[in-house]
Design a protein around this motif. Sequence first.
Motif, mmCIF file in Angstrom:
data_model
loop_
_atom_site.group_PDB
_atom_site.id
_atom_site.type_symbol
_atom_site.label_atom_id
_atom_site.label_comp_id
_atom_site.label_asym_id
_atom_site.label_seq_id
_atom_site.Cartn_x
_atom_site.Cartn_y
_atom_site.Cartn_z
ATOM 1 N N LYS A 29 0.838 -1.201 0.000
ATOM 2 C CA LYS A 29 0.000 0.000 0.000
ATOM 3 C C LYS A 29 0.869 1.245 0.000
ATOM 4 N N GLU A 30 1.932 1.223 0.828
ATOM 5 C CA GLU A 30 2.817 2.373 0.891
ATOM 6 C C GLU A 30 3.547 2.578 -0.431
ATOM 7 N N SER A 31 4.016 1.501 -1.025
ATOM 8 C CA SER A 31 4.736 1.639 -2.294
ATOM 9 C C SER A 31 3.789 2.064 -3.406
ATOM 10 N N SER A 32 2.559 1.556 -3.376
ATOM 11 C CA SER A 32 1.609 2.011 -4.401
ATOM 12 C C SER A 32 1.238 3.473 -4.156
ATOM 13 N N ALA A 33 1.160 3.908 -2.883
ATOM 14 C CA ALA A 33 0.911 5.312 -2.569
ATOM 15 C C ALA A 33 2.103 6.154 -3.013
ATOM 16 N N GLU A 34 3.310 5.636 -2.791
ATOM 17 C CA GLU A 34 4.506 6.346 -3.240
ATOM 18 C C GLU A 34 4.540 6.434 -4.751
ATOM 19 N N ASN A 35 4.194 5.325 -5.426
ATOM 20 C CA ASN A 35 4.150 5.326 -6.888
ATOM 21 C C ASN A 35 3.114 6.312 -7.391
ATOM 22 N N ALA A 36 1.966 6.334 -6.729
ATOM 23 C CA ALA A 36 0.921 7.286 -7.122
ATOM 24 C C ALA A 36 1.411 8.706 -6.880
ATOM 25 N N GLY A 37 2.096 8.919 -5.741
ATOM 26 C CA GLY A 37 2.661 10.239 -5.439
ATOM 27 C C GLY A 37 3.724 10.623 -6.447
ATOM 28 N N ASN A 38 4.563 9.654 -6.801
ATOM 29 C CA ASN A 38 5.595 9.909 -7.808
ATOM 30 C C ASN A 38 4.968 10.218 -9.155
ATOM 31 N N ASN A 39 3.911 9.467 -9.512
ATOM 32 C CA ASN A 39 3.218 9.721 -10.777
ATOM 33 C C ASN A 39 2.592 11.109 -10.766
ATOM 34 N N ASN A 40 1.985 11.492 -9.641
ATOM 35 C CA ASN A 40 1.402 12.843 -9.536
ATOM 36 C C ASN A 40 2.487 13.901 -9.654
ATOM 37 N N ALA A 41 3.598 13.687 -8.990
ATOM 38 C CA ALA A 41 4.704 14.636 -9.050
ATOM 39 C C ALA A 41 5.244 14.725 -10.477
ATOM 40 N N GLN A 42 5.371 13.561 -11.142
ATOM 41 C CA GLN A 42 5.853 13.570 -12.521
ATOM 42 C C GLN A 42 4.868 14.275 -13.439
ATOM 43 N N ASP A 43 3.565 14.030 -13.208
ATOM 44 C CA ASP A 43 2.545 14.697 -14.020
ATOM 45 C C ASP A 43 2.600 16.212 -13.807
ATOM 46 N N LYS A 44 2.728 16.616 -12.540
ATOM 47 C CA LYS A 44 2.793 18.047 -12.253
ATOM 48 C C LYS A 44 4.051 18.658 -12.838
ATOM 49 N N THR A 45 5.161 17.956 -12.754
ATOM 50 C CA THR A 45 6.408 18.444 -13.332
ATOM 51 C C THR A 45 6.270 18.593 -14.841
ATOM 52 N N ALA A 46 5.699 17.611 -15.483
ATOM 53 C CA ALA A 46 5.501 17.677 -16.935
ATOM 54 C C ALA A 46 4.561 18.825 -17.284
ATOM 55 N N GLU A 47 3.514 18.987 -16.486
ATOM 56 C CA GLU A 47 2.559 20.066 -16.721
ATOM 57 C C GLU A 47 3.225 21.428 -16.545
ATOM 58 N N LEU A 48 4.038 21.576 -15.512
ATOM 59 C CA LEU A 48 4.746 22.830 -15.280
ATOM 60 C C LEU A 48 5.767 23.103 -16.379
ATOM 61 N N GLU A 49 6.448 22.067 -16.834
ATOM 62 C CA GLU A 49 7.391 22.236 -17.938
ATOM 63 C C GLU A 49 6.670 22.685 -19.201
ATOM 64 N N GLN A 50 5.498 22.105 -19.452
ATOM 65 C CA GLN A 50 4.713 22.485 -20.627
ATOM 66 C C GLN A 50 4.281 23.946 -20.523
ATOM 67 N N LYS A 51 3.809 24.351 -19.335
ATOM 68 C CA LYS A 51 3.414 25.748 -19.144
ATOM 69 C C LYS A 51 4.609 26.683 -19.317
ATOM 70 N N ALA A 52 5.749 26.283 -18.780
ATOM 71 C CA ALA A 52 6.960 27.100 -18.919
ATOM 72 C C ALA A 52 7.339 27.236 -20.391
ATOM 73 N N ASN A 53 7.247 26.157 -21.141
ATOM 74 C CA ASN A 53 7.547 26.214 -22.580
ATOM 75 C C ASN A 53 6.575 27.126 -23.314
ATOM 76 N N GLU A 54 5.288 27.027 -22.974
ATOM 77 C CA GLU A 54 4.283 27.885 -23.610
ATOM 78 C C GLU A 54 4.550 29.353 -23.298
ATOM 79 N N LEU A 55 4.828 29.648 -22.031
ATOM 80 C CA LEU A 55 5.115 31.035 -21.645
ATOM 81 C C LEU A 55 6.386 31.538 -22.321
ATOM 82 N N ASN A 56 7.381 30.687 -22.438
ATOM 83 C CA ASN A 56 8.620 31.065 -23.115
ATOM 84 C C ASN A 56 8.355 31.372 -24.589
ATOM 85 N N GLU A 57 7.529 30.545 -25.239
ATOM 86 C CA GLU A 57 7.176 30.802 -26.641
ATOM 87 C C GLU A 57 6.422 32.110 -26.780
#
Length: 191
Positions: A29-57
């Motif tokens: 349960k903890e590892s699946s929660a960590e994986n879910a947390g990691n996936n959320n963090a990765q999704d947020k990081t990707a989303e923030l990178e996309q926003k940063a790229n859009e703003l830069n453009e």
Amino acid sequence: MQKKETHEPEENIENQDNNSNSDNKTDNKESSAENAGNNNAQDKTAELEQKANELNEKYLRLYSEFDNYRKRTIREKSDIIKTAAEDVFKALLPIIDDFERAIKANENIDDASAIKEGVHLIYNKLKNTTQQKGLVSFESIGNSFDSDIMEAITHVPATDDSQKGKVIDEVEKGYKLGDKVIRFAKVIVAQ
């Protein structure tokens, strides 16, 4: 009693198995929660990178548009400066033509009065053309000396007190273009 002893260790083994199973479930349960947390963090990081790229453009596009605007206005300003006097020169061209015709006509004329009359006509035409463009001369003789529009070449003694501080002679006329003095009158002032 011996049975109990053997039986207790089995229970302990079962308890240990159950405990390890529950630990594994908790770990899972903890590892699946960590994986879910990691996936959320990765999704947020990707989303923030996309926003940063859009703003830069957007920034780059805006910067490019501004740079193009700046270059265009500099070019337009340069063109205006180059052609600012175009209408004045177009107005002066007929007067230059008149001078050329007068010079050609004066080669064969012996009568000085005809030459004088021609020069006066051309002078009047030039004066009227420049006045239409906003160039006007101003009178200074007899007026009080004004350093904003006049330049004193020399001072001479006044013949009477009424002449003191007044312009008694003009060496060069002063001219204004609109309200701006473009040539100061060069005058002689009485003291």
